[in-house]
Design a protein around this motif. Structure first.
Motif, PDB file in Angstrom:
ATOM      1  N   GLY A 153       0.801  -1.217   0.000  1.00 24.62           N
ATOM      2  CA  GLY A 153       0.000   0.000   0.000  1.00 24.62           C
ATOM      3  C   GLY A 153       0.834   1.267   0.000  1.00 24.62           C
ATOM      4  N   GLU A 154       2.155   1.131   0.134  1.00 21.46           N
ATOM      5  CA  GLU A 154       3.030   2.297   0.104  1.00 21.46           C
ATOM      6  C   GLU A 154       3.375   2.637  -1.340  1.00 21.46           C
ATOM      7  N   TYR A 155       3.971   3.809  -1.520  1.00 20.42           N
ATOM      8  CA  TYR A 155       4.362   4.270  -2.846  1.00 20.42           C
ATOM      9  C   TYR A 155       5.873   4.436  -2.876  1.00 20.42           C
ATOM     10  N   ARG A 156       6.490   3.997  -3.970  1.00 21.96           N
ATOM     11  CA  ARG A 156       7.942   4.085  -4.092  1.00 21.96           C
ATOM     12  C   ARG A 156       8.297   4.855  -5.352  1.00 21.96           C
ATOM     13  N   ILE A 157       9.313   5.714  -5.221  1.00 21.35           N
ATOM     14  CA  ILE A 157       9.823   6.466  -6.365  1.00 21.35           C
ATOM     15  C   ILE A 157      11.024   5.714  -6.914  1.00 21.35           C
ATOM     16  N   TYR A 158      11.003   5.489  -8.231  1.00 21.68           N
ATOM     17  CA  TYR A 158      12.118   4.866  -8.922  1.00 21.68           C
ATOM     18  C   TYR A 158      12.705   5.872  -9.906  1.00 21.68           C
ATOM     19  N   SER A 159      14.004   5.727 -10.183  1.00 20.79           N
ATOM     20  CA  SER A 159      14.620   6.578 -11.190  1.00 20.79           C
ATOM     21  C   SER A 159      14.044   6.230 -12.556  1.00 20.79           C
ATOM     22  N   ARG A 160      14.106   7.183 -13.473  1.00 21.05           N
ATOM     23  CA  ARG A 160      13.563   6.936 -14.813  1.00 21.05           C
ATOM     24  C   ARG A 160      14.481   6.054 -15.631  1.00 21.05           C
ATOM     25  N   LYS A 161      15.780   6.184 -15.415  1.00 20.10           N
ATOM     26  CA  LYS A 161      16.749   5.389 -16.168  1.00 20.10           C
ATOM     27  C   LYS A 161      17.088   4.101 -15.419  1.00 20.10           C
ATOM     28  N   VAL A 162      17.405   3.069 -16.181  1.00 23.29           N
ATOM     29  CA  VAL A 162      17.821   1.789 -15.612  1.00 23.29           C
ATOM     30  C   VAL A 162      19.295   1.883 -15.251  1.00 23.29           C
ATOM     31  N   ASN A 163      19.658   1.379 -14.089  1.00 20.21           N
ATOM     32  CA  ASN A 163      21.048   1.338 -13.650  1.00 20.21           C
ATOM     33  C   ASN A 163      21.771   0.275 -14.488  1.00 20.21           C
ATOM     34  N   PRO A 164      22.790   0.634 -15.269  1.00 17.93           N
ATOM     35  CA  PRO A 164      23.434  -0.354 -16.142  1.00 17.93           C
ATOM     36  C   PRO A 164      24.129  -1.481 -15.389  1.00 17.93           C
ATOM     37  N   GLN A 165      24.547  -1.238 -14.156  1.00 20.24           N
ATOM     38  CA  GLN A 165      25.241  -2.284 -13.396  1.00 20.24           C
ATOM     39  C   GLN A 165      24.282  -3.374 -12.939  1.00 20.24           C
ATOM     40  N   THR A 166      23.073  -2.989 -12.543  1.00 20.86           N
ATOM     41  CA  THR A 166      22.132  -3.963 -11.998  1.00 20.86           C
ATOM     42  C   THR A 166      21.038  -4.339 -12.975  1.00 20.86           C
ATOM     43  N   GLY A 167      20.749  -3.464 -13.933  1.00 26.66           N
ATOM     44  CA  GLY A 167      19.656  -3.720 -14.869  1.00 26.66           C
ATOM     45  C   GLY A 167      18.296  -3.353 -14.304  1.00 26.66           C
ATOM     46  N   HIS A 168      18.279  -2.710 -13.115  1.00 26.38           N
ATOM     47  CA  HIS A 168      17.032  -2.303 -12.470  1.00 26.38           C
ATOM     48  C   HIS A 168      17.010  -0.789 -12.296  1.00 26.38           C
ATOM     49  N   ARG A 169      15.848  -0.274 -11.953  1.00 26.53           N
ATOM     50  CA  ARG A 169      15.731   1.151 -11.654  1.00 26.53           C
ATOM     51  C   ARG A 169      16.128   1.382 -10.205  1.00 26.53           C
ATOM     52  N   ARG A 170      16.704   2.552  -9.929  1.00 28.43           N
ATOM     53  CA  ARG A 170      17.168   2.868  -8.585  1.00 28.43           C
ATOM     54  C   ARG A 170      16.007   3.292  -7.700  1.00 28.43           C
ATOM     55  N   ASN A 171      15.967   2.803  -6.457  1.00 25.51           N
ATOM     56  CA  ASN A 171      14.948   3.175  -5.484  1.00 25.51           C
ATOM     57  C   ASN A 171      15.313   4.543  -4.913  1.00 25.51           C
ATOM     58  N   LEU A 172      14.388   5.518  -5.076  1.00 25.21           N
ATOM     59  CA  LEU A 172      14.656   6.877  -4.592  1.00 25.21           C
ATOM     60  C   LEU A 172      13.824   7.231  -3.363  1.00 25.21           C
TER      61      LEU A 172
END
Length: 51
Positions: free
Chosen positions: A8-27
């Motif tokens: 039920g919470e909301y999380r902000i992710y970066s728009r660009k994918v992190n090339p090292q992990t292949g995922h978006r960064r948790n902001l």
């Protein structure tokens, strides 16, 4: 980019994918969408702020 989690919470992710992990960064995770939107505006402000 804001996504709603199963908890039920909301999380902000970066728009660009992190090339090292292949995922978006948790902001940050917030209890309400309004808090997440406010923080996203703050992030955008500081990204474009001149020193």
């Amino acid at each position: 980019m804001i996504r709603k989690l199963k908890s039920g919470e909301y999380r902000i992710y970066s728009r660009k994918v992190n090339p090292q992990t292949g995922h978006r960064r948790n902001l940050g995770t917030f209890s309400s969408k309004e808090e997440a939107l406010q923080h996203e505006r703050e992030i955008q402000y500081f990204k474009r702020r001149k020193a």
